[in-house]
Design a protein around this motif. Structure first.
Motif, PDB file in Angstrom:
ATOM      1  N   ARG A   1       0.800  -1.239   0.463  1.00 41.73           N
ATOM      2  CA  ARG A   1      -0.009   0.033  -0.275  1.00 41.73           C
ATOM      3  C   ARG A   1       0.925   1.658   0.061  1.00 41.73           C
ATOM      4  O   ARG A   1       1.214   1.728   0.677  1.00 41.73           O
ATOM      5  CB  ARG A   1      -1.017  -0.702   1.389  1.00 41.73           C
ATOM      6  CG  ARG A   1      -1.960  -1.261   1.207  1.00 41.73           C
ATOM      7  CD  ARG A   1      -2.989  -1.082   2.057  1.00 41.73           C
ATOM      8  NE  ARG A   1      -2.624  -1.067   3.530  1.00 41.73           N
ATOM      9  CZ  ARG A   1      -2.996  -0.043   4.712  1.00 41.73           C
ATOM     10  NH1 ARG A   1      -4.308   0.330   4.915  1.00 41.73           N
ATOM     11  NH2 ARG A   1      -2.896  -0.176   6.119  1.00 41.73           N
ATOM     12  N   SER A   2       0.502   2.285  -0.582  1.00 40.37           N
ATOM     13  CA  SER A   2       1.273   3.398  -0.909  1.00 40.37           C
ATOM     14  C   SER A   2       1.315   4.351   0.380  1.00 40.37           C
ATOM     15  O   SER A   2       0.070   4.291   0.418  1.00 40.37           O
ATOM     16  CB  SER A   2       1.257   3.453  -2.488  1.00 40.37           C
ATOM     17  OG  SER A   2      -0.152   4.255  -2.601  1.00 40.37           O
ATOM     18  N   THR A   3       1.292   5.633   0.521  1.00 36.49           N
ATOM     19  CA  THR A   3       1.166   6.291   1.244  1.00 36.49           C
ATOM     20  C   THR A   3      -0.608   7.185   1.606  1.00 36.49           C
ATOM     21  O   THR A   3      -0.669   7.140   2.052  1.00 36.49           O
ATOM     22  CB  THR A   3       2.008   7.597   1.323  1.00 36.49           C
ATOM     23  OG1 THR A   3       3.645   7.162   1.191  1.00 36.49           O
ATOM     24  CG2 THR A   3       1.769   8.952   1.973  1.00 36.49           C
ATOM     25  N   PHE A   4      -0.395   7.168  -0.417  1.00 40.34           N
ATOM     26  CA  PHE A   4      -1.821   7.640  -0.658  1.00 40.34           C
ATOM     27  C   PHE A   4      -3.036   6.566  -0.595  1.00 40.34           C
ATOM     28  O   PHE A   4      -3.824   7.129   0.337  1.00 40.34           O
ATOM     29  CB  PHE A   4      -1.764   8.458  -1.831  1.00 40.34           C
ATOM     30  CG  PHE A   4      -3.110   8.062  -2.151  1.00 40.34           C
ATOM     31  CD1 PHE A   4      -3.812  10.215  -1.801  1.00 40.34           C
ATOM     32  CD2 PHE A   4      -4.457   7.970  -3.350  1.00 40.34           C
ATOM     33  CE1 PHE A   4      -5.110  10.532  -1.981  1.00 40.34           C
ATOM     34  CE2 PHE A   4      -4.991   8.963  -4.170  1.00 40.34           C
ATOM     35  CZ  PHE A   4      -5.575   9.146  -3.287  1.00 40.34           C
ATOM     36  N   MET A   5      -2.556   5.213  -0.405  1.00 38.50           N
ATOM     37  CA  MET A   5      -3.882   4.139  -0.435  1.00 38.50           C
ATOM     38  C   MET A   5      -3.666   4.020   1.224  1.00 38.50           C
ATOM     39  O   MET A   5      -4.939   3.976   1.671  1.00 38.50           O
ATOM     40  CB  MET A   5      -2.836   2.587  -0.873  1.00 38.50           C
ATOM     41  CG  MET A   5      -4.185   1.866  -0.462  1.00 38.50           C
ATOM     42  SD  MET A   5      -5.477   1.977  -1.415  1.00 38.50           S
ATOM     43  CE  MET A   5      -6.646   1.058  -0.801  1.00 38.50           C
ATOM     44  N   VAL A   6      -3.183   4.318   2.159  1.00 37.76           N
ATOM     45  CA  VAL A   6      -3.078   4.225   3.661  1.00 37.76           C
ATOM     46  C   VAL A   6      -3.948   4.929   3.890  1.00 37.76           C
ATOM     47  O   VAL A   6      -4.617   5.087   4.709  1.00 37.76           O
ATOM     48  CB  VAL A   6      -1.722   4.164   4.141  1.00 37.76           C
ATOM     49  CG1 VAL A   6      -1.517   4.739   5.972  1.00 37.76           C
ATOM     50  CG2 VAL A   6      -0.306   2.917   3.722  1.00 37.76           C
ATOM     51  N   GLU A   7      -4.085   6.696   3.184  1.00 38.75           N
ATOM     52  CA  GLU A   7      -4.493   7.952   3.759  1.00 38.75           C
ATOM     53  C   GLU A   7      -5.395   8.027   3.054  1.00 38.75           C
ATOM     54  O   GLU A   7      -6.628   8.173   4.051  1.00 38.75           O
ATOM     55  CB  GLU A   7      -3.741   8.718   2.955  1.00 38.75           C
ATOM     56  CG  GLU A   7      -4.580  10.260   2.883  1.00 38.75           C
ATOM     57  CD  GLU A   7      -4.511  11.164   2.436  1.00 38.75           C
ATOM     58  OE1 GLU A   7      -4.685  12.326   1.484  1.00 38.75           O
ATOM     59  OE2 GLU A   7      -2.409  11.120   1.495  1.00 38.75           O
ATOM     60  N   MET A   8      -6.013   6.937   2.624  1.00 37.25           N
ATOM     61  CA  MET A   8      -7.563   6.922   2.231  1.00 37.25           C
ATOM     62  C   MET A   8      -7.996   5.847   2.735  1.00 37.25           C
ATOM     63  O   MET A   8      -9.287   6.211   3.222  1.00 37.25           O
ATOM     64  CB  MET A   8      -7.907   6.482   0.628  1.00 37.25           C
ATOM     65  CG  MET A   8      -6.984   7.506  -0.245  1.00 37.25           C
ATOM     66  SD  MET A   8      -8.048   8.722   0.084  1.00 37.25           S
ATOM     67  CE  MET A   8      -7.346  10.193   0.603  1.00 37.25           C
ATOM     68  N   THR A   9      -7.636   4.478   3.157  1.00 34.81           N
ATOM     69  CA  THR A   9      -7.918   3.861   3.941  1.00 34.81           C
ATOM     70  C   THR A   9      -8.277   4.387   5.252  1.00 34.81           C
ATOM     71  O   THR A   9      -9.714   3.814   5.722  1.00 34.81           O
ATOM     72  CB  THR A   9      -7.046   2.654   4.046  1.00 34.81           C
ATOM     73  OG1 THR A   9      -6.443   2.257   2.569  1.00 34.81           O
ATOM     74  CG2 THR A   9      -7.403   1.353   4.921  1.00 34.81           C
ATOM     75  N   GLU A  10      -7.667   5.393   6.324  1.00 36.94           N
ATOM     76  CA  GLU A  10      -7.717   5.452   7.524  1.00 36.94           C
ATOM     77  C   GLU A  10      -9.150   6.578   7.118  1.00 36.94           C
ATOM     78  O   GLU A  10      -9.798   6.983   7.922  1.00 36.94           O
ATOM     79  CB  GLU A  10      -6.436   6.083   7.355  1.00 36.94           C
ATOM     80  CG  GLU A  10      -5.496   5.236   8.417  1.00 36.94           C
ATOM     81  CD  GLU A  10      -3.751   6.304   8.318  1.00 36.94           C
ATOM     82  OE1 GLU A  10      -3.628   7.710   8.490  1.00 36.94           O
ATOM     83  OE2 GLU A  10      -3.305   5.708   9.015  1.00 36.94           O
ATOM     84  N   LEU A  11      -8.403   7.659   5.867  1.00 37.88           N
ATOM     85  CA  LEU A  11      -9.812   8.271   6.041  1.00 37.88           C
ATOM     86  C   LEU A  11     -11.425   7.939   5.517  1.00 37.88           C
ATOM     87  O   LEU A  11     -12.226   7.657   6.461  1.00 37.88           O
ATOM     88  CB  LEU A  11      -9.601   8.890   4.388  1.00 37.88           C
ATOM     89  CG  LEU A  11     -10.446  10.531   4.114  1.00 37.88           C
ATOM     90  CD1 LEU A  11     -10.793  11.794   5.541  1.00 37.88           C
ATOM     91  CD2 LEU A  11      -9.816  10.718   3.179  1.00 37.88           C
ATOM     92  N   ALA A  12     -11.348   6.570   5.086  1.00 36.66           N
ATOM     93  CA  ALA A  12     -12.292   5.395   5.057  1.00 36.66           C
ATOM     94  C   ALA A  12     -13.079   4.906   6.277  1.00 36.66           C
ATOM     95  O   ALA A  12     -14.059   5.349   6.420  1.00 36.66           O
ATOM     96  CB  ALA A  12     -12.470   4.238   4.092  1.00 36.66           C
ATOM     97  N   ASP A  13     -12.161   5.100   7.043  1.00 39.80           N
ATOM     98  CA  ASP A  13     -12.645   4.344   8.266  1.00 39.80           C
ATOM     99  C   ASP A  13     -13.111   5.480   9.423  1.00 39.80           C
ATOM    100  O   ASP A  13     -14.239   5.752  10.535  1.00 39.80           O
ATOM    101  CB  ASP A  13     -11.557   4.085   9.195  1.00 39.80           C
ATOM    102  CG  ASP A  13     -11.822   3.731  10.339  1.00 39.80           C
ATOM    103  OD1 ASP A  13     -12.195   2.632  10.762  1.00 39.80           O
ATOM    104  OD2 ASP A  13     -10.902   3.620  11.696  1.00 39.80           O
ATOM    105  N   ILE A  14     -12.803   6.858   9.008  1.00 38.88           N
ATOM    106  CA  ILE A  14     -13.006   7.940   9.861  1.00 38.88           C
ATOM    107  C   ILE A  14     -14.529   8.526   9.057  1.00 38.88           C
ATOM    108  O   ILE A  14     -15.600   8.113   9.131  1.00 38.88           O
ATOM    109  CB  ILE A  14     -11.774   9.041   9.596  1.00 38.88           C
ATOM    110  CG1 ILE A  14     -10.638   8.999  10.423  1.00 38.88           C
ATOM    111  CG2 ILE A  14     -13.064  10.528  10.095  1.00 38.88           C
ATOM    112  CD1 ILE A  14     -10.009  10.373   9.863  1.00 38.88           C
TER     113      ILE A  14
END
Length: 891
Positions: A679-692
């Protein structure tokens, strides 16, 4: 963890050809094939063959050879008296270690000495002080899947035991993140991603079976179906207990000191998941560059004991959501802060207490020695003094603490009467029990004393009787007591002397009376030593029967220690008492902080600029702009840490704070990737954002930092705008959104309950000065080039960047990039006007300017809006390619 070393196949095939000792070793290897077996041979733990190679390599010791009638074997050994340091290295390398001790005395057997695995050491089942962090819990977790997902966590070294369950795996994942277990076992059908990132050990699936698990739990706690809320919880608890018993090696299966299981609902506490705990740096810094204890726990830790330090971590990991309990803690902290003398004296007393929880664990497992019992007695000595210091407190919390401080006078008296003040470390060789504690022991020790006193006087009397001035009386472990006469005086040796040993220049003798006294002393000493061990075991067992009372006392001492710590920090750092109320209390709406400070940063910098915070139902979302280094990230974390401290029961670094209860804090700050997980930095960011976006509520606090910066400018801004609108319109969470997407300020200006904030920056002849003041409005620029210069970028690069930036026309300045307040979205002359995607329900019916008459006009408009000051080279190339394609398609 999946590293195992069973017996080599060639050895298994020819086991009948091995010597008895080697056959015994490989039999244990086969029985414990998921562990590396360390096999006691005298004063060393040995490993053979492939296991020896592992031990030698991992422990950095010499690989040797053992040779017998059946062949040669690689061998590596570690000294028993220093085994823990080597075992720690093996655990770090991912191995489970099975320790096989000699369970027979060599002199008591004519064949091979029997050995048995007495303990299996894994990361989550540590009980050895040398391997444990005294200030942190060491949890073993079990996860079970069924109609719900069950989770149980157990600290074997302290007896702390918790269980919960949830319908969704995400909630259980959050709980695992909160406890941060050292080791996890997972039942059938548990999703692999749920336990990803932890040390996961294989364990028999049968232990998770509901009937077996129910029986296991019932062995420790009555009526597990009433104590626990679901089969999944029972399954997880049964499995974690079974694994803990397995780790005891079969010699002490039950853990009788486990007498309290806490079943809780995650909704009973503010939820802080692993991402929030890490990004807010509650316990560990995210970078290698730190300033000592530059974490929240480090700054507010003024505890006096290991009990208190672990409890402090627990309070910070699980802040309360009960306003009454929060207020009770605040009452106690306030009273202790104001009563300096009592606070300091209590703190000094608490410094004298030992780690009762781990003492009780050792006592319950039969591992405690006499010094451990004296340490427990020293702790009990403190209780009456603390109770006296807390005499007649004003607040209910401190009164409750005082009432629950049980001195356990009977336990204290028993230990004081039975155990010597400075007992020997070994418990089988005497010197641990007061002779006065037992009549038979007193007689035996008197016999021993009288006999040794007679022998001490023997030398003088024999010199006088024989006239041999050089005559000596001595003792050694082989020949016992003797009378030594040099060869020059052999002619004066009396007839009743019987030769015992011949030396080079002397002879050693004994007399019938000396032999009789020696036998008497030996019999008395041996029986007394055995009796002392018997008496000690009885005392230890009696104390173990009071484990529940001792653990309850430990909990109260830990609570008092944290309250004193919070009060000390409040007094020394000028923290104020916050007001925390429930969501239905009209006294507080949202979060209001006056002159708030970051509790960690203010301790590591010479000066700190306080800032206010206002988040309410009328201003739920704050979009924060400002250059890098201006303080955006620090400010957002500051707000979260103030909320955590307040709901944990502490005072806060602010002039005043009024907080409506927060149920959860979400963070999307910083940049990280997951290379191993693809997972790229952006993918990690989007995954965390989805959880929020999936789990935030109106009572949540959301921190967003630079959302959408990992992709193109257009995509990033679109995501940032959509997220802002969703949190504002659908979720209603209190949100702090720091961004370099200056266009987002125009979006915030159109949202009814959103506001713009910016950090003030001053441009001087010497460069940019960061004022760190948070004001209403929007920042005028990002000052990225100035920050690059400050960071030490090559001057030629900085100069060229300034040239490129100077070539930009004023019209190219990013929308919303000005200092004096917010843009006017209704003024078509403003570059900010009309930015953003269409959104039904706004007054104008749209947030987007009418399309230009030609594609060329649209391209020009997009060029004007491009934020070239902060755009990466790759983003610029992608934008240029896109514009070229649009112009070519028009042609």
């Amino acid at each position: 963890m999946d590293r195992a070393l069973g017996p080599p196949e060639k050895m298994a095939e020819r086991r009948e050809d091995l010597t008895p000792m080697m056959a015994q070793y490989f039999e244990l290897c086969a029985q414990y094939d998921q562990a590396l077996v360390l096999f006691q041979v005298g004063d060393f733990y040995e490993a053979f063959c492939e296991a020896a190679e592992v031990v030698a390599r991992r422990c950095e010791i010499t690989l040797t050879q053992r040779e017998d009638s059946t062949g040669e074997y690689a061998m590596a050994g570690i000294p028993i008296d220093n085994a823990e340091s080597y075992i720690d290295r093996l655990l770090d390398a991912g191995y489970r270690v099975a320790v096989a001790d000699q369970v027979q005395e060599p002199e008591e057997t004519t064949g091979v000495v029997d050995r048995a695995v007495t303990r299996i050491i894994t990361p989550g089942t540590l009980t050895e002080d040398e391997l444990l962090d005294g200030e942190r819990n060491n949890y073993l977790a079990a996860v079970a899947a069924g109609e719900r997902i069950g989770c149980a966590v157990l600290d074997i070294s302290t007896g702390d035991f918790y269980a919960t369950s949830a319908n969704d795996p995400e909630t259980v994942a959050d709980e695992l993140g909160r406890f941060d277990p050292a080791e996890v076992i997972a039942g059938p059908d548990v999703p692999a991603e749920l336990v990803e990132g932890y040390t996961v050990s294989p364990f028999e699936e049968e232990a998770f079976g509901i009937e077996r698990a129910r029986e296991t739990v019932a062995d420790y706690f009555q009526a597990p179906d009433r104590l626990l809320a679901s089969d999944a919880e029972i399954s997880a608890c049964g499995a974690v207990l079974a694994y803990a018993e397995y780790a005891r090696g079969g010699t002490e299966d039950r853990l009788d000191y486990l007498n309290h299981l806490t079943r809780y609902d995650p909704r009973e506490y503010m939820l802080l998941d692993a991402v929030a705990i890490e990004s807010l740096e509650l316990f560990e810094r995210r970078t290698v560059h730190g300033h000592g204890e530059a974490t929240l726990s480090g700054v507010v830790d003024e505890t006096a004991s290991a009990l208190g330090r672990r409890e402090l971590d627990e309070w910070l990991r699980r802040p309360l959501i009960d306003p009454d309990e929060i207020a009770a803690r605040h009452d106690a902290v306030g009273e202790l802060r104001d009563d300096v003398r009592t606070r300091e004296q209590v703190h000094e007393q608490l410094r004298d207490i030992y780690d009762i929880e781990r003492l009780v664990s050792r006592i319950g497992r039969g591992r405690a020695n006499a010094r451990d019992l004296r340490s427990l007695k020293a702790t009990l000595d403190v209780i009456p003094r603390v109770r006296e210091l807390l005499d007649d407190p004003e607040c209910e919390k401190l009164r409750s603490v005082r009432e629950r401080l049980d001195p356990l006078a009977d336990v204290r008296t028993l230990i004081d009467d039975a155990i010597r003040e400075d007992p020997d470390r070994e418990i089988t060789e005497g010197g641990i029990i007061n002779p006065s504690f037992d009549e038979e022991l007193a007689e035996l020790r008197e016999t021993e004393r009288a006999g040794k006193e007679w022998i001490e006087s023997l030398e003088a009397s024999e010199r006088e009787r024989t006239g041999i001035d050089s005559l000596k009386v001595g003792h050694n472990s082989v020949h016992g007591y003797y009378i030594e006469v040099t060869d020059a005086n052999l002619d004066r040796v009396p007839e009743d002397y019987e030769r015992r040993q011949t030396l080079k220049n002397a002879e050693r003798y004994y007399t019938p009376e000396l032999k009789a006294r020696e036998d008497e002393i030996i019999r008395a000493e041996a029986r007394a030593d055995d009796l002392e061990y018997e008496l000690f075991s009885e005392v230890r067992s009696t104390v173990a029967d009071r484990s529940a009372d001792l653990q309850a006392l430990a909990a109260v001492l830990a609570e008092l220690d944290v309250l004193v710590s919070f009060a000390t920090v409040a007094a020394e750092h000028e923290y104020s008492r916050p007001v925390v109320v429930g969501p239905d209390d009209p006294a507080v709406d949202g979060i209001y902080v006056e002159d708030g400070r970051h509790p960690v940063v203010e301790q590591t910098q010479s000066s700190f600029v306080p800032n206010d915070t206002r988040l309410s139902s009328d201003e739920r979302v704050a979009v924060i702009t400002g250059p890098n280094m201006s303080g955006k990230s620090t400010y957002m974390r500051q707000v979260a840490l103030i909320v955590i401290l307040a709901q944990a029961g502490g005072f806060v670094p602010a002039k005043q704070a009024r907080i409506e209860l927060v149920d959860r804090i979400f963070t999307r700050v910083g940049a990280s990737d997951d290379i191993a997980g693809g997972r790229s930095t952006f993918m990690v960011e989007m995954t965390e954002l989805a959880d929020i976006l999936d789990h935030a509520t109106e009572q949540s606090l959301v921190l967003l930092d630079e959302v959408g910066r990992g992709t193109s400018t257009a995509d990033g801004f679109a995501i940032a705008q959509a997220v802002t609108e969703f949190l504002h319109d659908e979720v209603g969470a209190l949100t702090l959104f720091a961004t370099h997407h200056h266009d987002l300020t125009a979006v915030a200006a159109e949202l009814e309950a959103a506001t713009n904030r910016y950090f003030e920056t001053t441009q001087t002849a010497e460069g940019v000065v960061f004022e760190h003041d948070l004001l209403t409005g929007t920042a005028d620029a990002s000052y990225g080039v100035e920050v690059a210069a400050t960071a030490g970028i090559e001057q030629a690069v900085v100069d060229r960047a300034r040239e490129v930036l100077a070539d930009d026309t004023p019209d190219a300045r990013p929308a919303g990039d000005r200092t004096n307040g917010q843009a006017n979205p209704d003024d078509p002359t403003e570059p900010d006007a009309g930015l953003g995607a269409s959104r039904p329900g706004s007054e104008s019916g749209t947030r987007q300017q009418a399309a230009p008459e030609s594609e060329g006009g649209a391209v020009a408009e997009e060029i004007r809006d491009a934020d070239v000051a902060t755009m990466t080279p790759l983003e610029a190339m992608n934008l240029l390619a896109s514009l070229q394609r649009r112009l070519e398609s028009r042609d």
